[in-house]
Design a protein around this motif. Sequence first.
Motif, PDB file in Angstrom:
ATOM      1  N   THR A 215       0.834  -1.207   0.000  1.00 14.05           N
ATOM      2  CA  THR A 215       0.000   0.000   0.000  1.00 14.05           C
ATOM      3  C   THR A 215       0.866   1.253   0.000  1.00 14.05           C
ATOM      4  OG1 THR A 215      -1.734  -1.194   1.176  1.00 14.05           O
ATOM      5  CG2 THR A 215      -1.855   1.214   1.216  1.00 14.05           C
ATOM      6  N   HIS A 216       1.911   1.254   0.812  1.00 14.38           N
ATOM      7  CA  HIS A 216       2.813   2.399   0.879  1.00 14.38           C
ATOM      8  C   HIS A 216       3.471   2.661  -0.471  1.00 14.38           C
ATOM      9  CE1 HIS A 216       6.058   5.050   2.141  1.00 14.38           C
ATOM     10  NE2 HIS A 216       6.902   4.200   1.573  1.00 14.38           N
ATOM     11  N   VAL A 217       4.008   1.620  -1.096  1.00  9.19           N
ATOM     12  CA  VAL A 217       4.707   1.791  -2.374  1.00  9.19           C
ATOM     13  C   VAL A 217       3.730   2.241  -3.464  1.00  9.19           C
ATOM     14  CG1 VAL A 217       6.034   0.631  -4.177  1.00  9.19           C
ATOM     15  CG2 VAL A 217       6.510   0.146  -1.771  1.00  9.19           C
TER      16      VAL A 217
ATOM     17  N   ALA B 161       2.138   1.198 -10.892  1.00  6.69           N
ATOM     18  CA  ALA B 161       3.470   1.190 -11.489  1.00  6.69           C
ATOM     19  C   ALA B 161       3.406   1.446 -12.985  1.00  6.69           C
ATOM     20  CB  ALA B 161       4.163  -0.144 -11.203  1.00  6.69           C
ATOM     21  N   ALA B 162       2.404   0.861 -13.651  1.00  8.00           N
ATOM     22  CA  ALA B 162       2.243   1.084 -15.096  1.00  8.00           C
ATOM     23  C   ALA B 162       1.968   2.553 -15.384  1.00  8.00           C
ATOM     24  CB  ALA B 162       1.103   0.214 -15.632  1.00  8.00           C
ATOM     25  N   GLU B 163       1.138   3.163 -14.563  1.00  7.35           N
ATOM     26  CA  GLU B 163       0.839   4.586 -14.724  1.00  7.35           C
ATOM     27  C   GLU B 163       2.089   5.427 -14.489  1.00  7.35           C
ATOM     28  OE1 GLU B 163      -2.876   7.517 -13.525  1.00  7.35           O
ATOM     29  OE2 GLU B 163      -2.295   5.919 -12.154  1.00  7.35           O
TER      30      GLU B 163
ATOM     31  N   ARG C 148       1.544   6.700  -7.074  1.00 12.73           N
ATOM     32  CA  ARG C 148       0.452   7.591  -7.469  1.00 12.73           C
ATOM     33  C   ARG C 148       0.751   9.054  -7.113  1.00 12.73           C
ATOM     34  NH1 ARG C 148      -1.116   2.509  -6.995  1.00 12.73           N
ATOM     35  NH2 ARG C 148      -2.909   1.747  -8.201  1.00 12.73           N
ATOM     36  N   TRP C 149       1.473   9.240  -6.048  1.00 15.24           N
ATOM     37  CA  TRP C 149       1.928  10.578  -5.651  1.00 15.24           C
ATOM     38  C   TRP C 149       2.840  11.167  -6.725  1.00 15.24           C
ATOM     39  CZ3 TRP C 149       6.614  10.907  -1.998  1.00 15.24           C
ATOM     40  CH2 TRP C 149       6.856  12.227  -1.591  1.00 15.24           C
ATOM     41  N   ALA C 150       3.824  10.385  -7.168  1.00 12.79           N
ATOM     42  CA  ALA C 150       4.741  10.853  -8.210  1.00 12.79           C
ATOM     43  C   ALA C 150       3.992  11.170  -9.498  1.00 12.79           C
ATOM     44  CB  ALA C 150       5.820   9.802  -8.462  1.00 12.79           C
ATOM     45  N   VAL C 151       3.060  10.307  -9.870  1.00 17.77           N
ATOM     46  CA  VAL C 151       2.268  10.546 -11.073  1.00 17.77           C
ATOM     47  C   VAL C 151       1.508  11.869 -10.959  1.00 17.77           C
ATOM     48  CG1 VAL C 151       0.252   9.746 -12.387  1.00 17.77           C
ATOM     49  CG2 VAL C 151       2.052   8.121 -11.726  1.00 17.77           C
ATOM     50  N   HIS C 152       0.894  12.102  -9.825  1.00 19.03           N
ATOM     51  CA  HIS C 152       0.125  13.332  -9.619  1.00 19.03           C
ATOM     52  C   HIS C 152       1.024  14.570  -9.753  1.00 19.03           C
ATOM     53  CE1 HIS C 152      -2.948  15.996  -7.944  1.00 19.03           C
ATOM     54  NE2 HIS C 152      -2.003  16.491  -7.155  1.00 19.03           N
ATOM     55  N   VAL C 153       2.187  14.537  -9.121  1.00 18.26           N
ATOM     56  CA  VAL C 153       3.104  15.683  -9.178  1.00 18.26           C
ATOM     57  C   VAL C 153       3.531  15.953 -10.616  1.00 18.26           C
ATOM     58  CG1 VAL C 153       5.420  16.479  -8.544  1.00 18.26           C
ATOM     59  CG2 VAL C 153       3.944  15.426  -6.819  1.00 18.26           C
ATOM     60  N   LEU C 154       3.866  14.900 -11.358  1.00 13.28           N
ATOM     61  CA  LEU C 154       4.388  15.071 -12.706  1.00 13.28           C
ATOM     62  C   LEU C 154       3.300  15.431 -13.714  1.00 13.28           C
ATOM     63  CD1 LEU C 154       6.898  12.087 -12.659  1.00 13.28           C
ATOM     64  CD2 LEU C 154       7.463  14.515 -12.576  1.00 13.28           C
ATOM     65  N   ARG C 155       2.184  14.736 -13.679  1.00 10.20           N
ATOM     66  CA  ARG C 155       1.127  15.008 -14.662  1.00 10.20           C
ATOM     67  C   ARG C 155       0.463  16.366 -14.445  1.00 10.20           C
ATOM     68  NH1 ARG C 155      -2.074   9.286 -15.802  1.00 10.20           N
ATOM     69  NH2 ARG C 155      -0.348   8.283 -16.923  1.00 10.20           N
ATOM     70  N   ASP C 156       0.294  16.733 -13.176  1.00 10.00           N
ATOM     71  CA  ASP C 156      -0.346  18.016 -12.872  1.00 10.00           C
ATOM     72  C   ASP C 156       0.660  19.155 -12.724  1.00 10.00           C
ATOM     73  OD1 ASP C 156      -2.505  16.347 -12.816  1.00 10.00           O
ATOM     74  OD2 ASP C 156      -3.295  17.075 -10.920  1.00 10.00           O
ATOM     75  N   GLN C 157       1.946  18.837 -12.939  1.00 10.32           N
ATOM     76  CA  GLN C 157       3.011  19.841 -12.866  1.00 10.32           C
ATOM     77  C   GLN C 157       2.925  20.637 -11.559  1.00 10.32           C
ATOM     78  OE1 GLN C 157       3.546  22.070 -16.532  1.00 10.32           O
ATOM     79  NE2 GLN C 157       2.825  20.349 -17.762  1.00 10.32           N
ATOM     80  N   VAL C 158       2.814  19.887 -10.464  1.00 10.21           N
ATOM     81  CA  VAL C 158       2.655  20.476  -9.135  1.00 10.21           C
ATOM     82  C   VAL C 158       3.955  21.148  -8.714  1.00 10.21           C
ATOM     83  CG1 VAL C 158       2.230  19.964  -6.698  1.00 10.21           C
ATOM     84  CG2 VAL C 158       0.937  18.765  -8.488  1.00 10.21           C
ATOM     85  N   ARG C 159       3.865  22.381  -8.214  1.00 13.72           N
ATOM     86  CA  ARG C 159       5.059  23.123  -7.786  1.00 13.72           C
ATOM     87  C   ARG C 159       5.023  23.496  -6.310  1.00 13.72           C
ATOM     88  NH1 ARG C 159       6.594  27.175 -12.834  1.00 13.72           N
ATOM     89  NH2 ARG C 159       6.534  25.565 -14.472  1.00 13.72           N
TER      90      ARG C 159
ATOM     91  N   SER D 196      -5.756   7.458  -3.863  1.00 15.95           N
ATOM     92  CA  SER D 196      -5.069   6.188  -4.146  1.00 15.95           C
ATOM     93  C   SER D 196      -5.944   5.191  -4.887  1.00 15.95           C
ATOM     94  CB  SER D 196      -4.613   5.551  -2.831  1.00 15.95           C
ATOM     95  OG  SER D 196      -5.749   5.164  -2.062  1.00 15.95           O
ATOM     96  N   GLY D 197      -7.250   5.466  -4.942  1.00 17.17           N
ATOM     97  CA  GLY D 197      -8.154   4.493  -5.538  1.00 17.17           C
ATOM     98  C   GLY D 197      -8.577   3.403  -4.578  1.00 17.17           C
ATOM     99  N   LEU D 198      -8.132   3.498  -3.316  1.00 17.54           N
ATOM    100  CA  LEU D 198      -8.514   2.516  -2.300  1.00 17.54           C
ATOM    101  C   LEU D 198      -9.578   3.108  -1.389  1.00 17.54           C
ATOM    102  CD1 LEU D 198      -4.981   1.240  -1.203  1.00 17.54           C
ATOM    103  CD2 LEU D 198      -6.596   0.048  -2.710  1.00 17.54           C
ATOM    104  N   ALA D 199     -10.499   2.270  -0.957  1.00 21.35           N
ATOM    105  CA  ALA D 199     -11.496   2.705   0.018  1.00 21.35           C
ATOM    106  C   ALA D 199     -10.813   2.910   1.370  1.00 21.35           C
ATOM    107  CB  ALA D 199     -12.604   1.663   0.149  1.00 21.35           C
TER     108      ALA D 199
END
Length: 265
Positions: free
Chosen positions: A59-61, A104-106, A66-77, A87-90
């Motif tokens: 779960t942690h990994v 990981a694929a994302e 998903r955190w990295a994906v969010h930062v990169l795709r949304d260009q978070v500064r 996370s997509g988890l309940a």
Amino acid sequence: MGQVTENNARSADQATENGAGGGRIAHIETEAARLAALAGDLSVPVPTCPGWTIADLITHVGRTHRWAVHVLRDQVREKIWSRQVPSGLAEGQSGDAAWLMEGAAELLDTLRTTDPELEVWTWGPDRRAAWWPRRMHFELVVHRVDAELALGLDPVVPAGVATDGVEEFLHNLPHAVWVTRSLAGLGMEGATIHLHASDGEGEWTITQGPTGKITWARGHAKGDAAVQGPVSELLLMIYGRRSPGDLTVHGDRELLDRWLAAVDF
């Protein structure tokens, strides 16, 4: 290996990122698959992450990906942490191997399509997208080792990967505020720790500075404490996955133990 300071190493590190970017992404893909393959019985305790099971580790990994994906795709500064990203988890649900591989694929797709020079937030010293692949690689390496140790397996980290991992750790450590706070409380300013890879993969001297921050240099030197062993074991030691008692220690063992406890990620 000649003397190279942490600051002067930046150009070499950037060349590694740019020249081996595809290789690093391939390593991430391999490590994610290896970790997923270990996620059979999710109830197995993980001794190197006290209080965690394999489910917690996965779960942690997966959240980190998903955190990295969010930062990169949304260009978070602006600063954002993994718990702030969906996370997509309940609520209360743990991830499994399929959920891990989905994230990981994302992540892999995002890394392949993102300009490494893109300005984004990181918790490290580099405010570029290029910081993230290296960090995600070693997040996976260390947690794959956690899973293997939990299952009674003998982890293997190739020497070249481990050498890069030691330097990634040292490169980021001065910017890990949760660690520098602990180091500041030790009263160890000026203390030095020398790491010597017995398999010829490098030597590093770490100097404890003010406000808990460190500086480091490549090359041979004498430290207040020195540790010698295969570079893969040195990497696992600085991450708290190996005891210095499993390696050769010279000098002030108590200083070394206190420092390692303070830098525990």
